[in-house]
Design a protein around this motif. Structure first.
Motif, mmCIF file in Angstrom:
data_model
loop_
_atom_site.group_PDB
_atom_site.id
_atom_site.type_symbol
_atom_site.label_atom_id
_atom_site.label_comp_id
_atom_site.label_asym_id
_atom_site.label_seq_id
_atom_site.Cartn_x
_atom_site.Cartn_y
_atom_site.Cartn_z
ATOM 1 N N ARG A 1 -0.071 0.940 -5.195
ATOM 2 C CA ARG A 1 -1.432 1.358 -5.479
ATOM 3 C C ARG A 1 -1.622 1.655 -6.978
ATOM 4 O O ARG A 1 -2.574 1.200 -7.598
ATOM 5 C CB ARG A 1 -1.722 2.584 -4.629
ATOM 6 N N ASN B 1 0.841 -1.197 0.000
ATOM 7 C CA ASN B 1 0.000 0.000 0.000
ATOM 8 C C ASN B 1 0.881 1.255 0.000
ATOM 9 O O ASN B 1 0.890 2.039 0.942
ATOM 10 C CB ASN B 1 -0.934 -0.022 1.205
ATOM 11 N N GLU C 1 -6.109 -6.590 -1.690
ATOM 12 C CA GLU C 1 -5.699 -6.311 -0.316
ATOM 13 C C GLU C 1 -4.403 -5.515 -0.329
ATOM 14 O O GLU C 1 -3.397 -5.956 -0.883
ATOM 15 C CB GLU C 1 -5.462 -7.634 0.437
ATOM 16 N N GLY C 2 -4.420 -4.315 0.279
ATOM 17 C CA GLY C 2 -3.205 -3.514 0.372
ATOM 18 C C GLY C 2 -2.590 -3.685 1.748
ATOM 19 O O GLY C 2 -3.298 -3.707 2.741
ATOM 20 N N TYR C 3 -1.279 -3.829 1.805
ATOM 21 C CA TYR C 3 -0.621 -4.002 3.110
ATOM 22 C C TYR C 3 0.532 -3.014 3.213
ATOM 23 O O TYR C 3 1.114 -2.611 2.203
ATOM 24 C CB TYR C 3 -0.133 -5.441 3.297
ATOM 25 N N ILE C 4 0.851 -2.615 4.449
ATOM 26 C CA ILE C 4 1.936 -1.647 4.629
ATOM 27 C C ILE C 4 3.294 -2.352 4.561
ATOM 28 O O ILE C 4 3.399 -3.564 4.773
ATOM 29 C CB ILE C 4 1.807 -0.857 5.946
#
Lengths: 406, 607
Positions: A205, A200, A226-229
């Protein structure tokens, strides 16, 4: 507007700034305008090169400490290899090329100070970097106003080159890369229902959006994204979400370390679907960190180990020889290409900062690991047409995909 | 429904991992009332020592664990002896800063020795998987759970039934009384640090094996999650830390289940804030127990501030004002612009942390609110930049105060932890609230600073502008400190019970301090946004908050001139050390440690 004192102060300030800038320009701008004067100028600067024993200096702004330090170290390896080859081939018109690496920690506060440092230093002819978008794009106004090229070779943010005509990038545009990946996953591997996991960040993105658009065009359905840091290490719950969406393929828009973590944990929670990853996982570290879990992971890349292209053979052989048998990865290739591109630009543009900017529009077909032959699109100030290879991990090695389903 | 079982199992598995760090933190907090920011670094050191043992020396697992435990314990003892013991009689805040400095130094040493590239740390356990629910668990999951529970149990028994354990608890309750009863307090501290460090090292090793991956960036994240878990369980409560960790893991896992992965940490930090507000001493501390923080203002000990004559300040300001007229490079000016921007943030923090006693660790959130407000006002509503920056300041004052208000009822370290969480929450909201903040893509093309229709784009004009804004804010704050308001702030800091008895409404004054502080920080963020032209959720991160606190402590808490001096020093030093390339952050950390060691009350002293 009607405040006379404010007006005067602002005037004073702006004039003073302009004057300082103008003197810089006058001192430096030798070449400009027509082709004839350019040729004459080039000849002149060539003569000047031969006399000077000082190397031509590039400024690099990038992370050597802090959370992104690994990428700065990889840059250095690629730079140094390219420089060895450039020096061996006689340097830039007889002069040596060197770089000054300033550690920004990918922090915008430090990258703006570095930008001002490079702009004020007459020895620096061009800047390379920074790594992250916040750090790079915060520095762009300073490079633009200071008239120093900011050559961002990992800056895929769509707005990076919109910062001004001194911003150029060889970063593969995600608008180019993601449709290739989507075509690999959907058309070639025949996946119809996809789960997309992405970092993310601005890169992840943007990539995700281009990928989803292309995949839908090719007729696939996007089951879940699903976005993840970047600091995330535990993906098990994310993968349960993925499992419940019931996809037939997982798309990883990841770097190699998080990509390897996801692949391992996907196998642990019992997901057996085909995985297809973005080219940024292309690194021996991906194999090392992922172990058996990355077996049969598909990935689109810009080059591959047995690539018959001469520039790739030269790069891989040179890299292994210089770094004790280590395989180069995507970031090594980006920085190697960037240094070669910088050298090609300097050969045309000389050492004048504005002439260097203009030279970016003139370089043609520079030999490149990523692009094969790199030529800038003058409108977007980016390079189009990245090479594409469809790889798969087989027996713990990257191999060209043989067309067999996994 | 079976998915919920999987989410539960996954939550417990990751909670297990958090527990290893949280137990060590709880132990140290229990005795020294100190959040050990270096615990994550010991975890990192343990992971890399483990890597050397496993990959280079091929030691079997039991031996690896022993090697790592012993080596990490030695590191812990060194930290205790040379980093913290010299500070035990100084201001309570000094050891906190020292642990931050130590973590810089340790992280950098590891990075320089092993390079920042991630490495694989292969598990030495057989690769058997047991089917549980829809997923599988391996022997390493069981080992981690075993180590976590056993160590918590052993520590519990140790603290309750052994003589040294009694000594540890006596020291925790009242250090002076323990000393009078003949307890060797230093030995107790040594034992605690040794045990906690050994545990931290082993957890680094096991977590590294668990993910088959270690890298030098893992330390801060480990500390953050460990602190959250520890506080949820009740700071200083060892079994509570284990339960807090499992709870944290579960809440994160269910959060992912409900809203998706990008909300995960939001749930973690919301859990922390909710627990702190409802049960400030943690879930498992009985209300009857004496509050673990001192009742009166020993957290920030007063010292005699260095007196700087007014003419000297005038000369200094005049000197900086005419600096651009001399042939100094733009690089120097740009560095000073950064210092002035950090100075505004430090003014804000020194007011709330120093004068008011609310040590905030989430101040970057105020920057972010100001920056986003100003950027969006000028971009989407075409508000002139000068007004937009002021709008950013006002928004930061209002929203910041509102967000931080739940922490008003807390004291001491708990305020820091709550504000840390609130800061993270703001960053995560910025990341996820895409319709307004544009999420990870960030906001680009923010117009440059301008005043009365004229763009300030040259470094000289930006320099003058930021210097002027900072000086005005500093003068206002100086005026505030000498007014009755400033005296009330300090009264609340020094003894809130006495202040309340005297009729001061605590929340109202705390709000006032945050409103003024929020405004200064918001202005700083607003200017930064227009200076950078691009911001996203990473521009104002936790490291900024930690840096701001370092500046404030270094300058002297509550000290206006000190805050500015500290900003110049902490922006300037890393630039000066550029010549040392990769070593510069290491040197910076060492200089920071030396400053804390020899000037714990800050360069100019607490006001």
């Amino acid at each position: 507007m009607s405040n006379p004192i404010g007006t005067r102060i602002a005037d004073l300030i702006n004039t003073e700034w302009m004057e300082r800038e103008m003197s810089n320009i006058d001192r430096r701008s030798l070449v400009k305008g027509s082709l004839a004067t350019m040729m004459a100028g080039a000849a002149f600067s060539r003569a000047a090169f031969a006399q000077s024993s000082e190397p031509i200096l590039l400024g690099v702004s990038g992370p050597l400490t802090g959370p992104n330090a690994q990428y700065g170290t990889q840059w250095k390896q690629g730079f140094d290899l390219a420089l060895d080859e450039i020096q061996a081939a006689g340097g830039i018109n007889g002069r040596k090329l060197a770089y000054q690496f300033e550690d920004s920690q990918s922090d915008p506060r430090q990258s703006v100070a570095i930008a001002q440092k490079f702009v004020s230093d007459p020895r620096i002819v061009m800047e390379l970097g920074d790594f992250s978008s916040p750090a790079s794009m915060a520095a762009s106004p300073i490079y633009q106003r200071g008239g120093l090229v900011q050559f961002g070779f990992t800056n895929s943010h769509p707005d990076f080159t919109k910062g001004g005509d001194f911003m150029w990038s060889t970063s593969v545009s995600q608008a180019d890369e993601q449709p290739l990946l989507a075509s690999y996953a959907v058309k070639r591997l025949g996946l119809k229902k996809l789960a997309v996991l992405h970092l993310n960040t601005d890169w992840g993105r943007t990539s995700r959006d281009y990928f989803v658009k292309a995949a839908k065009e090719y007729g696939a359905e996007i089951a879940v994204t699903e976005g993840y840091i970047a600091e995330e290490r535990d993906f098990r719950s994310t993968l349960v979400r993925v499992r419940d969406a019931n996809p037939d393929g997982l798309i990883l828009i990841s770097y190699y370390s998080d990509g390897a973590l996801i692949a391992r944990q996907a196998r642990q929670v019992g997901l057996k679907q085909t995985m297809c990853a973005a080219s940024s996982v292309y690194s021996p570290k991906f194999l090392e960190l992922g172990g058996e879990a990355v077996e049969n992971v598909h990935l689109g890349t810009r080059y591959f180990p047995e690539d018959p292209r001469p520039e790739v053979k030269k790069f891989i052989a040179g890299f292994k020889a210089k770094y004790g048998g280590q395989e180069p990865d995507a970031f090594n290739a980006y920085s190697y290409d960037a240094m070669n591109m910088a050298a090609a630009v300097l050969k045309i543009g000389g050492t004048d900062r504005r002439a260097i900017r203009d030279a970016f529009a003139k370089v043609k077909d520079v030999s490149s690991v990523i692009f094969g032959q790199a030529t800038f699109d003058v409108e977007s100030r980016r390079v189009k047409g990245a090479m594409n290879a469809e790889l798969v991990v087989r027996k713990g090695q990257f191999a060209l995909w043989d067309g067999k389903p996994t | 429904m079976s998915s919920w079982l999987d989410y539960t199992i996954n939550g417990l598995i990751v909670g297990n991992v958090y527990a290893l760090v949280a137990v060590g933190l709880a132990l140290i907090f229990g005795v020294s009332r100190l959040i050990n920011f270096a615990q994550g670094s010991i975890y990192l050191v343990g992971a890399y020592i483990g890597w050397v043992a496993v990959v280079q020396l091929h030691t079997p697992l039991p031996l690896t664990i022993i090697v790592v435990a012993v080596a990490a314990a030695v590191v812990g003892l060194i930290i205790e002896r040379f980093g913290l013991r010299p500070l035990q009689n100084s201001v309570r805040i000094a050891p906190l800063l020292a642990t931050i400095g130590i973590s810089f130094v340790l992280d950098q040493l590891v990075m320089l020795t092993f390079s920042p590239n991630p490495r694989a740390l292969p598990s030495q356990l057989p690769d058997i998987r047991f089917q549980v629910g829809g997923g599988t668990i391996g022997p390493l999951d069981l080992l981690i759970a075993g180590v976590g529970l056993t160590s918590a149990l052993l520590l519990f028994v140790f603290l309750r039934y052994t003589k040294l354990g009694w000594a540890v608890r006596a020291t925790a309750q009242d250090r002076d009384a323990a000393m009078q009863m003949g307890v060797d307090v230093n030995r107790v501290n040594q034992a605690v640090f040794g045990i906690a460090a050994a545990l931290g090292g082993v957890s680094g090793l096991l977590v590294g094996m668990y993910y088959n991956q270690i890298d030098t960036a893992m330390s801060l994240q480990a500390t953050l999650k460990g602190v959250v878990a520890e506080v949820v369980g009740g700071a200083g409560n060892v079994p509570g830390a284990v339960i807090g960790s499992l709870l944290l893991g579960l809440v994160e896992s269910y959060g992912v289940a409900m809203l998706g992965t990008s909300y995960r940490n939001l749930f973690a930090f919301l859990l922390l804030v909710v627990v702190l507000v409802l049960r400030p001493n943690g879930l498992f501390v009985s209300a009857r127990q004496a509050p673990p923080e001192p009742l009166t203002g020993t957290f920030i000990a007063p010292s005699r501030p260095v007196h700087i004559p007014r003419w000297a300040l005038l000369v200094a300001v005049a000197g900086f004002a005419i600096l651009p007229l001399f042939p100094v490079s733009f690089y120097v000016l740009q560095t000073l612009i950064n210092a002035w921007l950090l100075g505004m943030l430090a003014l804000s923090l020194t007011l709330v942390a120093g004068t008011m006693g609310q040590v905030s660790l989430g101040h970057a959130a105020l920057l972010a609110i100001g920056a986003y407000t100003s950027a969006l006002l000028s971009l989407t509503l075409a508000v002139p930049v000068g007004l937009a920056v002021i709008g950013g300041g006002l928004m930061s004052a209002a929203l910041g105060t509102l967000l931080i208000s739940p922490s008003f009822r807390l004291r001491g370290h708990y305020v820091s932890i709550a504000t840390l969480a609130i800061g993270e929450i703001v960053a995560l909201v910025i990341l996820n609230w895409e319709s307004v903040t544009r999420g990870p893509i960030g906001i680009s093309g923010i117009p440059p600073l301008s005043l009365f229709g004229y763009d300030l784009i040259g470094p000289t004009s930006i320099y003058w502008f930021s210097l002027a804004v900072m000086v005005v804010l500093a003068l206002l704050q100086g005026r505030l400190l000498t007014s009755h308001l400033g005296r009330s702030f300090r009264a609340i800091r020094d003894d809130d019970i006495a202040a309340r008895a005297y009729g001061l409404g605590l929340n109202r004054y705390k709000s006032l301090a945050f409103i003024f502080g929020g405004f200064a920080a918001g202005i700083s963020g607003g200017i930064a946004a227009h200076l950078y032209s691009y911001i996203n959720h990473e521009t104002f991160n936790t490291q900024q908050s930690i840096l701001a606190l370092t500046v404030v402590i270094l300058g002297g808490l509550g000290n206006v001139v000190g805050a500015i001096l500290g900003s110049v020093a902490l922006v300037g030093l890393p630039e000066v050390f550029r010549i040392a390339a990769e070593y510069r952050i290491l040197i910076y950390g060492i200089v920071l440690l030396l400053l804390v060691r020899f000037r714990p009350q800050g360069l100019l002293g607490t006001v």
